[in-house]
Write an enzyme that holds these catalytic residues in place. Structure first.
Site, PDB file in Angstrom:
ATOM      1  N   TYR A  72      -3.222 -11.768   9.699  1.00 53.90           N
ATOM      2  CA  TYR A  72      -3.428 -11.185  11.035  1.00 53.90           C
ATOM      3  C   TYR A  72      -3.866 -12.181  12.087  1.00 53.90           C
ATOM      4  O   TYR A  72      -4.137 -11.802  13.217  1.00 53.90           O
ATOM      5  CB  TYR A  72      -4.398  -9.989  10.903  1.00 53.90           C
ATOM      6  CG  TYR A  72      -3.851  -9.029   9.867  1.00 53.90           C
ATOM      7  CD1 TYR A  72      -2.728  -8.249  10.162  1.00 53.90           C
ATOM      8  CD2 TYR A  72      -4.353  -8.991   8.568  1.00 53.90           C
ATOM      9  CE1 TYR A  72      -2.156  -7.430   9.199  1.00 53.90           C
ATOM     10  CE2 TYR A  72      -3.789  -8.178   7.599  1.00 53.90           C
ATOM     11  CZ  TYR A  72      -2.686  -7.407   7.924  1.00 53.90           C
ATOM     12  OH  TYR A  72      -2.110  -6.613   6.975  1.00 53.90           O
ATOM     13  N   HIS A 118       0.800  -1.242   0.000  1.00 57.49           N
ATOM     14  CA  HIS A 118       0.000   0.000   0.000  1.00 57.49           C
ATOM     15  C   HIS A 118       0.828   1.285   0.000  1.00 57.49           C
ATOM     16  O   HIS A 118       0.290   2.352  -0.297  1.00 57.49           O
ATOM     17  CB  HIS A 118      -0.924   0.056   1.225  1.00 57.49           C
ATOM     18  CG  HIS A 118      -1.947  -1.028   1.284  1.00 57.49           C
ATOM     19  ND1 HIS A 118      -2.845  -1.256   0.269  1.00 57.49           N
ATOM     20  CD2 HIS A 118      -2.213  -1.962   2.249  1.00 57.49           C
ATOM     21  CE1 HIS A 118      -3.622  -2.286   0.601  1.00 57.49           C
ATOM     22  NE2 HIS A 118      -3.254  -2.735   1.796  1.00 57.49           N
TER      23      HIS A 118
END
Ligand code: TV7
Ligand code: CA
Ligand code: ZN
Length: 380
Positions: free
Chosen positions: A307, A145
């Site tokens: 995650y 990102h």
């Protein structure tokens, strides 16, 4: 340095596991340290050319900062160099300007963190370009990102872009494939106007970070038709990813004919991820690697999201074994330093959840048709 025994190069630097976003932040660099430990205890390191940051620094002979400013602005990297959790109050305007907010907090030793992550991807690009290996792995990277002058979505510097820029010194055409559940916006944006890099991201779309990656976003100017976006809904399962991955990759290989591939293998697309909402098994995720390997084009495998701490090391260890073609047992090795993370099952492969697949065959087929139609515009 010259006796590369094996064709797989594996980057990990012990320092990486010592970085910390915060206790509440979902991004945990520790997951890569656990992966490295598991890769070691499965006995996979003996088959690989294992490298670290010191090796890369000697190998690429470049000043630290110069590695990052190939893509990022000097102002942005200058801030990363000086900012610390203790002095950040003095830089209030710049924190806001460069987006150092909750998603991207000011880490302790931030510059070292960026360098450690990037060394793996740039080092991977160099060993591939020098034909020392045909697969190179950097699970510490994949931070897709980051923008030229902006942190975004847990990412400060874009090691994917930096690795690809290194590859472009040697190769004419680079394919970037992104199976993280999030859109690979930073990489797409960096190469949106060029026909030398094709970016292809599969991602959850609609009400999901970062919000980009519409199927109609296909690149611009010379880069028109060289950005591929496959928007998806919740619940994507193993059958569905294979159903879409194969035809899209086949057409890209046929028409774009990349010289080298970078695969961003974010594991937040796995079932049970803390932030993700897809339903892939580790084997399903791994089929993407197996499929890309068939084309006999050199591959750089980088990490990305993931995650749920117990899933990430399992998946990336399994995928390291796929890269090597060395099968590994389902029982987690007893000696693993982080064995507690793998209980109560202590197996490599875990069952997926019973969530509903919200991508109908019709929806997937419609997207495939549109994407293949765009890819026809590229002259093979
Ligand atoms: C590549 N989702 C990165 C994926 C980046 C996703 C987001 C969080 C999050 C941040 C936290 C936190 C979180 C439980 C989850 C619009 C916001 C909403 C911050 C609270 N818990 C990758 C980025 C995404 C930070 N960001 O592709 C500190 O979730 O949706 C957003 C933006 C504004 C900021 N807030 C979230 O996988 C590596 N962030 C807990 C503590
Ligand atoms: Ca993606
Ligand atoms: Zn992600």
């Amino acid at each position: 340095m010259n006796n590369f025994k094996q064709k797989v190069t594996y980057y990990y630097d012990e320092e990486f596991g010592t970085f910390n976003y915060s206790t509440t932040h979902p991004m945990k660099p520790l997951r890569v340290a656990i992966t490295d430990d598991l890769v070691g205890h499965y006995g996979l390191k003996q088959y690989m050319n294992c490298i670290d940051q010191t090796f890369v620094q000697t190998y690429i002979k470049r000043v630290d900062e110069d590695v990052l400013t190939q893509f990022h602005s000097y102002e942005y990297i200058d801030l990363i160099k000086v900012i610390t959790p203790d002095n950040k109050c003095q830089y209030e305007d710049q924190l806001y300007r460069f987006n150092f907010m909750e998603d991207c907090p000011v880490l302790d030793r931030l510059f070292d963190f960026c360098l450690c992550q990037t060394s793996g991807s740039v080092g991977a690009a160099c060993v591939i370009a020098d034909q020392k290996s045909n697969i190179a792995i950097n699970w510490s990277g994949g931070l897709h990102h980051a923008k030229q002058s902006e942190a975004s979505g847990f990412c400060y510097v874009n090691d994917c872009v930096l690795g690809i820029l290194e590859l472009l010194k040697t190769y004419q055409r680079v394919l970037y494939v992104d199976i993280d559940i999030h859109h690979g916006d930073g990489v797409e944006e960096a190469f949106y106007l060029t026909d030398r890099v094709m970016t292809c991201s599969f991602h959850k779309f609609k009400e999901y970070f970062p919000g980009t990656g519409h199927i109609d976003d296909i690149g611009h100017d010379k880069g028109k038709y060289y950005a591929v976006n496959f928007p998806l809904n919740e619940g994507l399962n193993d059958d569905s990813i294979q159903f879409i991955f194969k035809p899209v990759i086949d057409k890209i290989m046929e028409n774009f004919r990349p010289d080298v591939v970078m695969l961003q293998g974010g594991t937040d697309s796995l079932s049970g991820d803390r932030l993700g909402c897809f339903n892939l098994s580790i084997k399903g995720h791994g089929t993407c690697i197996e499929y890309l390997k068939k084309f006999n084009v050199p591959i750089i495998m980088v990490g990305g999201g993931g995650y749920t701490l117990r899933n990430v090391p399992r998946c990336w260890t399994y995928e390291t074994s796929l890269a090597l073609n060395v099968p590994i047992q389902d029982n987690i090795p007893d000696e693993s330093d982080y064995k507690i993370y793998f209980g109560p099952e202590y197996k490599l492969h875990l069952p997926i959840s019973n969530m509903e697949e919200q991508n109908s065959k019709d929806y997937l087929e419609k997207n495939i048709v549109q994407i293949l139609d765009n890819l026809k515009q590229i002259n093979p």
